[in-house]
Design a protein around this motif. Structure first.
Motif, PDB file in Angstrom:
ATOM      1  N   LEU A 129       0.925  -1.446   0.172  1.00 55.18           N
ATOM      2  CA  LEU A 129      -0.197   0.141  -0.228  1.00 55.18           C
ATOM      3  C   LEU A 129       0.889   1.161  -0.058  1.00 55.18           C
ATOM      4  O   LEU A 129       0.956   1.857  -0.905  1.00 55.18           O
ATOM      5  CB  LEU A 129      -0.929   0.072   1.085  1.00 55.18           C
ATOM      6  CG  LEU A 129      -1.506   1.346   1.497  1.00 55.18           C
ATOM      7  CD1 LEU A 129      -2.475   1.775   0.356  1.00 55.18           C
ATOM      8  CD2 LEU A 129      -2.338   1.173   2.727  1.00 55.18           C
ATOM      9  N   ARG A 130       1.672   1.572   1.163  1.00 56.51           N
ATOM     10  CA  ARG A 130       2.503   2.782   1.307  1.00 56.51           C
ATOM     11  C   ARG A 130       3.425   2.614  -0.009  1.00 56.51           C
ATOM     12  O   ARG A 130       3.666   3.639  -0.347  1.00 56.51           O
ATOM     13  CB  ARG A 130       3.215   2.493   2.712  1.00 56.51           C
ATOM     14  CG  ARG A 130       2.200   3.218   3.694  1.00 56.51           C
ATOM     15  CD  ARG A 130       2.681   2.595   5.159  1.00 56.51           C
ATOM     16  NE  ARG A 130       2.262   1.316   5.059  1.00 56.51           N
ATOM     17  CZ  ARG A 130       0.908   0.872   5.291  1.00 56.51           C
ATOM     18  NH1 ARG A 130       0.170   1.724   5.691  1.00 56.51           N
ATOM     19  NH2 ARG A 130       0.541  -0.319   5.326  1.00 56.51           N
ATOM     20  N   ARG A 161       3.817   1.352  -2.568  1.00 53.96           N
ATOM     21  CA  ARG A 161       3.026   1.454  -3.922  1.00 53.96           C
ATOM     22  C   ARG A 161       2.544   2.945  -4.040  1.00 53.96           C
ATOM     23  O   ARG A 161       3.070   3.379  -5.336  1.00 53.96           O
ATOM     24  CB  ARG A 161       1.984   0.697  -4.308  1.00 53.96           C
ATOM     25  CG  ARG A 161       1.020   0.626  -5.286  1.00 53.96           C
ATOM     26  CD  ARG A 161      -0.133  -0.151  -5.119  1.00 53.96           C
ATOM     27  NE  ARG A 161       0.039  -1.936  -4.952  1.00 53.96           N
ATOM     28  CZ  ARG A 161       0.194  -2.707  -6.040  1.00 53.96           C
ATOM     29  NH1 ARG A 161       0.220  -2.368  -7.316  1.00 53.96           N
ATOM     30  NH2 ARG A 161       0.574  -3.730  -5.691  1.00 53.96           N
ATOM     31  N   LEU A 162       2.136   3.361  -3.341  1.00 54.79           N
ATOM     32  CA  LEU A 162       1.527   4.947  -3.614  1.00 54.79           C
ATOM     33  C   LEU A 162       2.681   5.892  -3.476  1.00 54.79           C
ATOM     34  O   LEU A 162       2.819   6.948  -4.222  1.00 54.79           O
ATOM     35  CB  LEU A 162       0.419   5.106  -2.788  1.00 54.79           C
ATOM     36  CG  LEU A 162      -0.949   4.146  -2.843  1.00 54.79           C
ATOM     37  CD1 LEU A 162      -1.959   4.692  -1.866  1.00 54.79           C
ATOM     38  CD2 LEU A 162      -1.319   4.098  -4.350  1.00 54.79           C
ATOM     39  N   SER A 163       3.589   5.544  -2.437  1.00 56.11           N
ATOM     40  CA  SER A 163       4.572   6.728  -2.109  1.00 56.11           C
ATOM     41  C   SER A 163       5.540   6.493  -3.236  1.00 56.11           C
ATOM     42  O   SER A 163       5.975   7.959  -3.768  1.00 56.11           O
ATOM     43  CB  SER A 163       5.073   6.468  -0.908  1.00 56.11           C
ATOM     44  OG  SER A 163       5.887   5.332  -0.898  1.00 56.11           O
ATOM     45  N   LYS A 202       3.890   8.401  -6.169  1.00 55.89           N
ATOM     46  CA  LYS A 202       4.075   9.969  -6.166  1.00 55.89           C
ATOM     47  C   LYS A 202       5.299  10.584  -6.063  1.00 55.89           C
ATOM     48  O   LYS A 202       5.609  11.651  -6.798  1.00 55.89           O
ATOM     49  CB  LYS A 202       3.354  10.126  -4.557  1.00 55.89           C
ATOM     50  CG  LYS A 202       3.308  11.568  -4.037  1.00 55.89           C
ATOM     51  CD  LYS A 202       1.800  12.090  -4.799  1.00 55.89           C
ATOM     52  CE  LYS A 202       1.530  13.644  -4.556  1.00 55.89           C
ATOM     53  NZ  LYS A 202       1.761  14.044  -3.253  1.00 55.89           N
ATOM     54  N   LEU A 218       3.909   0.322   9.840  1.00 61.09           N
ATOM     55  CA  LEU A 218       2.385  -0.023   9.306  1.00 61.09           C
ATOM     56  C   LEU A 218       2.704  -0.974   8.042  1.00 61.09           C
ATOM     57  O   LEU A 218       3.581  -1.031   7.668  1.00 61.09           O
ATOM     58  CB  LEU A 218       1.895   1.112   8.743  1.00 61.09           C
ATOM     59  CG  LEU A 218       1.560   2.446   9.925  1.00 61.09           C
ATOM     60  CD1 LEU A 218       0.816   3.494   9.260  1.00 61.09           C
ATOM     61  CD2 LEU A 218       0.791   1.755  10.974  1.00 61.09           C
ATOM     62  N   PRO A 219       1.625  -1.659   7.916  1.00 60.26           N
ATOM     63  CA  PRO A 219       0.354  -1.975   8.753  1.00 60.26           C
ATOM     64  C   PRO A 219       0.615  -2.546   9.907  1.00 60.26           C
ATOM     65  O   PRO A 219       1.638  -3.271  10.143  1.00 60.26           O
ATOM     66  CB  PRO A 219      -0.505  -2.880   7.727  1.00 60.26           C
ATOM     67  CG  PRO A 219       0.511  -3.601   7.193  1.00 60.26           C
ATOM     68  CD  PRO A 219       1.818  -3.014   6.746  1.00 60.26           C
ATOM     69  N   VAL A 220      -0.376  -2.035  11.033  1.00 63.07           N
ATOM     70  CA  VAL A 220      -0.105  -2.428  12.369  1.00 63.07           C
ATOM     71  C   VAL A 220      -1.455  -3.147  13.025  1.00 63.07           C
ATOM     72  O   VAL A 220      -2.340  -2.539  12.450  1.00 63.07           O
ATOM     73  CB  VAL A 220       0.103  -1.115  13.390  1.00 63.07           C
ATOM     74  CG1 VAL A 220      -0.862  -0.283  13.458  1.00 63.07           C
ATOM     75  CG2 VAL A 220       0.764  -1.838  14.459  1.00 63.07           C
ATOM     76  N   ILE A 274       1.754   7.944  11.012  1.00 58.91           N
ATOM     77  CA  ILE A 274       1.347   8.704   9.964  1.00 58.91           C
ATOM     78  C   ILE A 274       2.456   9.535   9.275  1.00 58.91           C
ATOM     79  O   ILE A 274       2.759   9.586   8.031  1.00 58.91           O
ATOM     80  CB  ILE A 274       0.301   9.567  10.088  1.00 58.91           C
ATOM     81  CG1 ILE A 274      -1.000   8.442  10.747  1.00 58.91           C
ATOM     82  CG2 ILE A 274      -0.336  10.430   8.842  1.00 58.91           C
ATOM     83  CD1 ILE A 274      -1.212   7.534   9.822  1.00 58.91           C
ATOM     84  N   ALA A 285       4.916   7.228   7.410  1.00 60.10           N
ATOM     85  CA  ALA A 285       4.530   6.856   6.179  1.00 60.10           C
ATOM     86  C   ALA A 285       4.391   8.434   5.335  1.00 60.10           C
ATOM     87  O   ALA A 285       4.931   8.054   4.014  1.00 60.10           O
ATOM     88  CB  ALA A 285       2.844   6.619   6.225  1.00 60.10           C
ATOM     89  N   ASN A 286       4.207   9.265   5.680  1.00 59.73           N
ATOM     90  CA  ASN A 286       4.549  10.610   4.662  1.00 59.73           C
ATOM     91  C   ASN A 286       5.763  10.682   4.355  1.00 59.73           C
ATOM     92  O   ASN A 286       6.068  10.757   2.940  1.00 59.73           O
ATOM     93  CB  ASN A 286       3.873  11.603   5.562  1.00 59.73           C
ATOM     94  CG  ASN A 286       3.813  12.831   4.801  1.00 59.73           C
ATOM     95  OD1 ASN A 286       3.713  12.926   3.496  1.00 59.73           O
ATOM     96  ND2 ASN A 286       4.353  13.934   5.380  1.00 59.73           N
ATOM     97  N   ARG A 332       7.835   8.156   3.599  1.00 63.32           N
ATOM     98  CA  ARG A 332       7.969   7.269   2.596  1.00 63.32           C
ATOM     99  C   ARG A 332       8.267   8.052   1.269  1.00 63.32           C
ATOM    100  O   ARG A 332       9.077   7.568   0.497  1.00 63.32           O
ATOM    101  CB  ARG A 332       7.245   6.268   2.505  1.00 63.32           C
ATOM    102  CG  ARG A 332       7.030   5.459   3.573  1.00 63.32           C
ATOM    103  CD  ARG A 332       8.328   4.542   3.792  1.00 63.32           C
ATOM    104  NE  ARG A 332       8.572   3.902   2.703  1.00 63.32           N
ATOM    105  CZ  ARG A 332       8.078   2.581   2.499  1.00 63.32           C
ATOM    106  NH1 ARG A 332       7.199   1.995   3.208  1.00 63.32           N
ATOM    107  NH2 ARG A 332       8.255   2.150   1.212  1.00 63.32           N
ATOM    108  N   THR A 333       7.476   9.171   1.084  1.00 63.85           N
ATOM    109  CA  THR A 333       7.557   9.743  -0.342  1.00 63.85           C
ATOM    110  C   THR A 333       8.946  10.467  -0.516  1.00 63.85           C
ATOM    111  O   THR A 333       9.538  10.460  -1.535  1.00 63.85           O
ATOM    112  CB  THR A 333       6.222  10.680  -0.240  1.00 63.85           C
ATOM    113  OG1 THR A 333       5.052  10.129  -0.251  1.00 63.85           O
ATOM    114  CG2 THR A 333       6.345  11.624  -1.699  1.00 63.85           C
TER     115      THR A 333
END
Lengths: 312, 312, 312
Positions: free
Chosen positions: A48-49, A51-53, A56, A270-272, A291, A294-295, A297-298
């Motif tokens: 999830l993270r 893939r999207l980060s 982006k 995460l995921p947790v 959070i 996660a941010n 990660r980008t």
């Protein structure tokens, strides 16, 4: 930087963190550096993270992105040399890696540990297969043994949130119903070894990480003692390394609680699993940094892609 | 507009339809409004029209798009508060929604009704989970109970094809071999309540939609009578609402035919089962508006994304 | 060019190859020709090279790309006329093709042979369904019977590597554990019929390709004799055409070896089973052109997309 396979591929962690924070302040400042360049994300496992980060970050740099779920959209790869490929595997990593190199300028790979065969996992068949046979730079989006993009995001988060020069950082094992890989813990340890911090690892006996990775680190089996005066507590489950891939304990006493955390900041990749790894009261408090991790990660992967692009 | 969860989130339907038609006339007129903005499409269910039209609309606005099939590319989410997450669910909606908000400026969600537990479906766990915990605007790409992007496309199609000020529009139930959700019918009814039209709903007894939604609508169980002098006939199957999710009838007499249609225009959201829901002669005639309805999906979502972008 | 369904859709193969080589020398020279145009890639079967090369080529032309795995992300399509669609198929090709045409300017389709029903495979239900009902150009990304993008890439590779005006090119069958379609072999034969070359096909008896396609070609069942003085050897497995879809032989003597290859260049479309279809020594030698063939997939499809865009 040619490849990004390990946190040690960053020449200087502190400078990389500073540069990533500068990118975060203005993520579009380099919006043309990746023009006419393509990064291909190959997922051998779900995400999830990451893939999207990664998408982006690549788009922030003006790159084109192609994404492929190798398992469901492609076929099984052979990694052994000299095999007679008359069974289920349709393509050899030698061809696959060279071919992907024709269609992208950078390839990023996610391929988890199987947790059955330690030697095979440590051989990093997928990641090293691409490193060995691809003609383009390879980025590790979590391999069997390491997750250096997460570790860089964690380093950014520590830098942004530390309130003293040399904080105390504790990596604390937590229970989990499934056997999980060691990659996040391994890369966090490797990253902490590059930091000016008091670093303590705590876990039940039998959950020692690979001793080559934790060499020189303080390991305390008494969680309460380990957590004393902590500024940051990084919580993570992993399965046994010695009894490879086994779940030796699901002892709920190891779950992180608000009480145990004290005034420390809470971190997790995460995921947790709520109320298994950590109680709600921690995640829902302002002591949680998850959070922001996660941010970051980008900006972690944006820094890595930028540095690779500069050397293309 | 902050979120687009329901057709009622449009302040004024008529103005929205006019604006969407203006976008359709020149879809690239706003090609930079979405620059450096990302919309993330999360599919918890399959999709053809929604998947392609939303990507097209976003790209028409200069946006970046990331697409994720949550089921196959991610993992199961937990929606209950306070659960001990030691079973099959790997991540809580609280984290997932906050995390996706780090990697996109708008998130669009498709999550169908399960049709087993009415209360659960009406709680809109996925859509409301994202609305409650995401820090970015949420777009409904069909939820358990509503499909407002379809309803807006339908409103555009009605406007483009009406030949008198106050047309007669009939929503006519049709048979189907599978139990289908109520979302399309619900949103069509909600949209029609905002129109200046003569609106009639017809279905077999036992197929009453949620009475809160159809409150004030004319419901006629005699299909022939309902269809008299219709200008538009919107055909759609749904399963029983009172006997929740049950198929009470597959009565072929309710299939739409050329004869029954008379001179009316035929509408359906697609995909449609030929010769079950409607006979070939209708779909293959120039009375069918189904392809134009699909086309208007692009301008429906482009209008919604534009309005959200303007408020970011 | 309206559609690209067969290698014969290129008016003049030699000119197309020259133009593709010019594109390869400067792939970004036409980087705005596809602005505001979208190509939609629909995969009914898995793909690596086609998936990545087509995205790359489209982006090189400034196009937007949408990708959909129809099987897992959509639903089953009905292809028969007049059916009562009360079974497993949710949408008719008539609607699907028209709908996709609303959301893209070009649609590209991959749909393999099932190898069970020859007549059905030869009817090319998916490809022809889109050709018949889509209102936009259709590109064949490998259909039941043909793979003309591969054949064009092969023609480019032959042109780049030939050392004499009229080379000897041999298409040699090879063993394989799975029943494979005839598409690559068919399109290679069709392409070779347009070349100024000495062309020989060799395979065990019973492996004759469709005689309509090989009409006029030299077929030799003695592999050794066929390979004499070859300049290029294209190796490929296919299942029986007469005993449709059957594996009649897995005779290892037909595997390509360094010894048999002599001084010829080796070609294969990939993925390839090492030491089944061809021995390692061939693939790992500089006589192998397989990676360059893969690379040329980008310029093959870029030429095709460019020509279609010019006629839009």
């Amino acid at each position: 930087m040619k490849h990004y396979l390990s946190i040690n591929d960053l020449e200087n962690l502190q400078e990389a963190v500073k540069e990533a924070i500068a990118i975060k302040e203005n993520p579009h400042q380099l919006k043309t550096i990746g023009n006419q360049k393509t990064v291909c994300l190959l997922f051998f496992n779900n995400s999830l993270r990451t893939r999207l980060s990664t998408q982006k970050a690549a788009m922030n740099l003006g790159m084109q992105v192609t994404v492929m779920n190798f398992g469901s959209e492609g076929w099984q790869l052979e990694f052994e040399d000299g095999t007679i490929m008359d069974q289920g595997k349709s393509e050899h990593i030698k061809e696959a890696a060279q071919v992907v190199s024709q269609f992208a300028d950078i390839v990023a790979i996610r391929a988890f540990a199987g947790l059955i065969d330690k030697e095979k996992d440590e051989a990093e068949l997928v990641l090293n297969g691409f490193r060995n046979y691809a003609s383009i730079p390879v980025v590790n989006m979590e391999s069997s043994v390491t997750h250096p993009l997460q570790a860089l995001a964690d380093a950014i988060t520590l830098e942004e949130n530390k309130t003293k020069e040399k904080p105390k950082v504790v990596l604390s094992w937590a229970p989990h119903p499934k056997a999980l890989p060691h990659a996040v813990a391994n890369s966090f340890v490797e990253m902490m070894k590059l930091q000016d911090a008091e670093f303590v690892i705590t876990h039940p006996e039998g959950y020692e990480l690979n001793p080559k990775i934790t060499k020189g680190c303080t390991i305390v089996h008494d969680q309460e003692k380990a957590l004393e005066n902590a500024n940051f507590v990084y919580v993570k489950n992993w399965s046994s390394y010695s009894d490879y891939g086994e779940i030796l304990s699901q002892d709920k006493k190891w779950m992180m609680t608000k009480e145990k955390l004290g005034n420390a900041k809470f971190m997790h990749c995460l995921p947790v699993r709520r109320n298994v790894v950590v109680e709600d009261a921690v995640l829902d408090s302002n002591q949680s940094l998850v959070i922001e991790q996660a941010n970051n990660r980008t900006y972690s992967v944006q820094l890595v892609l930028k540095r690779i692009l500069e050397k293309l």
